[in-house]
Design a protein around this motif. Structure first.
Motif, PDB file in Angstrom:
ATOM      1  N   ASP A 204       0.840  -1.149   0.012  1.00 53.86           N
ATOM      2  CA  ASP A 204      -0.066   0.004   0.071  1.00 53.86           C
ATOM      3  C   ASP A 204       0.906   1.094  -0.143  1.00 53.86           C
ATOM      4  O   ASP A 204       0.481   2.431  -0.687  1.00 53.86           O
ATOM      5  N   ALA A 205       2.077   0.997   0.763  1.00 54.47           N
ATOM      6  CA  ALA A 205       2.901   2.239   0.664  1.00 54.47           C
ATOM      7  C   ALA A 205       3.379   2.647  -0.702  1.00 54.47           C
ATOM      8  O   ALA A 205       3.392   3.812  -1.177  1.00 54.47           O
ATOM      9  N   LYS A 206       3.497   1.431  -1.447  1.00 47.87           N
ATOM     10  CA  LYS A 206       4.258   1.635  -2.887  1.00 47.87           C
ATOM     11  C   LYS A 206       3.008   2.286  -3.706  1.00 47.87           C
ATOM     12  O   LYS A 206       3.247   2.924  -4.513  1.00 47.87           O
ATOM     13  N   LEU A 207       1.737   1.619  -3.627  1.00 47.98           N
ATOM     14  CA  LEU A 207       0.648   2.340  -4.413  1.00 47.98           C
ATOM     15  C   LEU A 207       0.530   3.839  -3.876  1.00 47.98           C
ATOM     16  O   LEU A 207       0.136   4.757  -4.872  1.00 47.98           O
ATOM     17  N   ALA A 208       0.620   4.130  -2.694  1.00 52.56           N
ATOM     18  CA  ALA A 208       0.654   5.312  -2.329  1.00 52.56           C
ATOM     19  C   ALA A 208       1.637   6.492  -2.957  1.00 52.56           C
ATOM     20  O   ALA A 208       1.152   7.569  -3.697  1.00 52.56           O
ATOM     21  N   LEU A 209       2.870   5.912  -3.176  1.00 53.12           N
ATOM     22  CA  LEU A 209       3.891   6.526  -3.904  1.00 53.12           C
ATOM     23  C   LEU A 209       3.418   6.686  -5.136  1.00 53.12           C
ATOM     24  O   LEU A 209       3.441   7.868  -6.003  1.00 53.12           O
ATOM     25  N   ASP A 210       3.179   5.716  -5.894  1.00 55.44           N
ATOM     26  CA  ASP A 210       2.844   5.569  -7.385  1.00 55.44           C
ATOM     27  C   ASP A 210       1.551   6.640  -7.539  1.00 55.44           C
ATOM     28  O   ASP A 210       1.456   7.023  -8.581  1.00 55.44           O
ATOM     29  N   HIS A 211       0.542   6.640  -6.598  1.00 51.29           N
ATOM     30  CA  HIS A 211      -0.361   7.897  -6.938  1.00 51.29           C
ATOM     31  C   HIS A 211      -0.010   8.914  -6.342  1.00 51.29           C
ATOM     32  O   HIS A 211      -0.991   9.842  -6.567  1.00 51.29           O
ATOM     33  N   GLY A 212       1.189   9.240  -6.384  1.00 51.65           N
ATOM     34  CA  GLY A 212       1.440  10.836  -6.001  1.00 51.65           C
ATOM     35  C   GLY A 212       1.417  11.551  -4.751  1.00 51.65           C
ATOM     36  O   GLY A 212       1.048  12.676  -4.853  1.00 51.65           O
ATOM     37  N   VAL A 213       1.003  10.708  -3.642  1.00 51.30           N
ATOM     38  CA  VAL A 213       0.442  11.377  -2.323  1.00 51.30           C
ATOM     39  C   VAL A 213       1.763  11.818  -1.834  1.00 51.30           C
ATOM     40  O   VAL A 213       2.927  11.542  -2.271  1.00 51.30           O
ATOM     41  N   ASP A 214       1.522  12.927  -0.909  1.00 49.95           N
ATOM     42  CA  ASP A 214       2.709  13.649  -0.475  1.00 49.95           C
ATOM     43  C   ASP A 214       3.424  12.992   0.796  1.00 49.95           C
ATOM     44  O   ASP A 214       4.670  13.670   1.330  1.00 49.95           O
ATOM     45  N   GLY A 215       2.611  12.339   1.500  1.00 51.47           N
ATOM     46  CA  GLY A 215       3.285  11.660   2.696  1.00 51.47           C
ATOM     47  C   GLY A 215       2.390  10.404   3.204  1.00 51.47           C
ATOM     48  O   GLY A 215       1.221  10.333   2.604  1.00 51.47           O
ATOM     49  N   ILE A 216       2.787   9.553   3.806  1.00 51.61           N
ATOM     50  CA  ILE A 216       1.912   8.608   4.518  1.00 51.61           C
ATOM     51  C   ILE A 216       2.309   8.578   6.204  1.00 51.61           C
ATOM     52  O   ILE A 216       3.347   8.898   6.474  1.00 51.61           O
ATOM     53  N   ILE A 217       1.262   8.112   6.816  1.00 49.24           N
ATOM     54  CA  ILE A 217       1.372   7.850   8.120  1.00 49.24           C
ATOM     55  C   ILE A 217       1.272   6.504   8.453  1.00 49.24           C
ATOM     56  O   ILE A 217      -0.076   6.054   8.336  1.00 49.24           O
ATOM     57  N   VAL A 218       2.196   5.634   8.915  1.00 47.49           N
ATOM     58  CA  VAL A 218       1.922   4.493   9.422  1.00 47.49           C
ATOM     59  C   VAL A 218       1.347   4.531  10.980  1.00 47.49           C
ATOM     60  O   VAL A 218       1.744   5.050  11.811  1.00 47.49           O
ATOM     61  N   SER A 219       0.384   3.746  10.859  1.00 47.99           N
ATOM     62  CA  SER A 219      -0.588   3.714  11.941  1.00 47.99           C
ATOM     63  C   SER A 219      -1.568   2.551  12.057  1.00 47.99           C
ATOM     64  O   SER A 219      -2.130   2.223  11.059  1.00 47.99           O
ATOM     65  N   ASN A 220      -1.830   2.094  13.094  1.00 48.12           N
ATOM     66  CA  ASN A 220      -3.303   0.963  13.166  1.00 48.12           C
ATOM     67  C   ASN A 220      -4.255   1.842  14.171  1.00 48.12           C
ATOM     68  O   ASN A 220      -4.932   1.006  14.738  1.00 48.12           O
ATOM     69  N   HIS A 221      -4.219   3.098  14.022  1.00 43.36           N
ATOM     70  CA  HIS A 221      -5.152   3.805  14.820  1.00 43.36           C
ATOM     71  C   HIS A 221      -5.035   3.617  16.352  1.00 43.36           C
ATOM     72  O   HIS A 221      -6.155   3.695  17.065  1.00 43.36           O
TER      73      HIS A 221
END
Ligand code: FMN
Ligand code: 173
Length: 376
Positions: free
Chosen positions: A257-274
């Motif tokens: 999913d991190a890779k997909l996020a990168l490929d979709h051009g998002v600006d950052g991700i937050i690793v979290s399980n809430h």
């Protein structure tokens, strides 16, 4: 009550440890709100894993490396921040303290720590912005089933000075929260956490009477268009088209999913399980971090939350590749115990402990931290 005027004697008595903040919050709050904040999904296994996994990582400090000056500053999304800490989006803060988000936003502004306002805030995003001056703030979005409302929230966030949009993806439905079921407790039923909806002209245009005059009707419409569970990666396009602000995705733990996020051009991700409040049995956030950081390869920032309690936790997460961490329940307890002053104290203590731990680890800056500082 404005907690800025908390007497000195009481300020001095504010706690230092997470355990004690939590104990004092439990003393102060009714069982319903207390359990809503402290509670987790299912058997609480993920929440326990978050802490157990952080504990398993050990710091191997270096010596003789001149740590006289210690610099906690970071750069994030092309902006400079004095610490690698943000306040996590936490909804319904009025259940913790009558001043809710206004108190915690003022406390965040005081230390120039970014405040992430939740979609489910108990004050509207404009009210929150109005107490923050030009201090940094982001807006967390739960995408509505109604795209016009989602668009309206984004526009309002832009207009009121929020500088990034955090899209939470781990909450397509509410987790299985047994404590809340047992207590028959829901902040929404009490009308708390709906301020962004009830102050929204697009939402209100669907009502016959304003929410203040017919809460039941407004609540019923809210329940129908609340969070969408049907989102896919395609919906990112819609979001991207509707804002120029940086978009971060919160709730990612799988490197794919991190890779997909990168490929979709998002600006950052937050690793979290809430914080373990959503899917019980899911991987500890800190254990998900290294692989996610590996696939992201430094191209966009990777933030992390879930289980951060102390300065050494912050150092561990950063050494494992996080660009910054989000503080969750610790500040919620600070708010419950002593309003704005409580949150300020929680933030100050965490910053100081982080700075001390950085030096004791043998590093003089966040930038210089590296993976070799921690082992399992
Ligand atoms: C009472 C409460 C309300 C929360 N509300 C939201 C929310 O509205 N949106 C969101 O993205 N995350 C929300 N979260 C999750 C936090 O942003 C964060 O991921 C979590 O608190 C991290 O876990 P920790 O508190 O155990 O460190 C909430 C957490 C708590 C405790
Ligand atoms: O409880 C939560 O974790 C959460 O995300 C939430 C969602 C809606 C309202 C309040 C909190």
């Amino acid at each position: 009550m404005n907690n800025q005027v908390l007497p000195e004697s009481e300020k001095a008595m504010l706690p230092f440890t997470h355990r004690e903040w939590e104990r004092r919050a439990r003393e102060k709050l009714e069982i319903g709100p207390y359990s809503f904040i402290s509670g987790n999904a299912g058997m609480g296994e993920t929440a326990n894993s978050n802490r157990a996994a952080i504990k398993e990582w050990k710091i191997v400090p270096r010596v003789f490396r001149d740590v006289e000056k210690r610099d906690l500053s970071i750069e994030l999304l092309e902006k400079k921040f004095s610490t690698p800490i943000l306040l996590a989006p936490i909804g319904v803060q009025k259940i913790m303290h009558p001043e809710g988000e206004l108190a915690s936003a003022r406390a965040a502004a005081d230390s120039r720590i970014p405040f992430i306002a939740s979609t489910m805030s108990s004050y509207s995003m404009e009210e929150i912005a109005s107490v923050m001056g030009d201090a940094p703030r982001w807006f967390q979005l739960y995408c509505s089933k109604d795209k016009e409302i989602t668009k309206s929230f984004i526009k309002r966030a832009e207009r009121s000075g929020y500088s990034a949009i955090v899209i939470t993806l781990d909450s397509s439905v509410m987790g299985w929260r047994v404590q809340d079921l047992e207590n028959n407790y829901s902040p929404f039923r009490l009308g708390i956490g709906l301020a962004n909806y009830f102050s929204d002209s697009t939402f209100c245009s669907k009502l016959v009477k304003p929410p203040a005059e017919d809460f039941a009707a407004a609540f019923s419409i809210f329940s129908k268009i609340n969070t969408s569970a049907s989102l896919t990666w395609e919906d990112l396009e819609f979001l991207r088209e509707n804002t120029k602000l940086p978009i971060l995705l919160k709730g990612i733990v799988d490197p794919r999913d991190a890779k997909l996020a990168l490929d979709h051009g998002v600006d950052g991700i937050i690793v979290s399980n809430h914080g373990g409040r959503q899917l019980d049995g899911s991987i500890a956030a800190i254990d998900a971090l290294p692989k996610v950081c590996y696939v992201i390869g430094g191209k966009i920032p990777v933030l992390m939350d879930s289980g951060i309690r102390t300065g050494t936790d912050v150092i561990k997460a950063l050494a494992l590749g996080a660009s910054a961490v989000l503080l969750g329940r610790p500040f919620a307890y600070g708010l419950a115990v002593a309003g704005e002053e409580g949150v300020k104290q929680v933030i100050r203590n965490l910053i100081t402990e982080t700075e001390v731990s950085l030096g004791l680890s043998g590093y003089h800056s966040i930038k210089s931290l590296d993976r070799s500082l921690v082992v399992k």
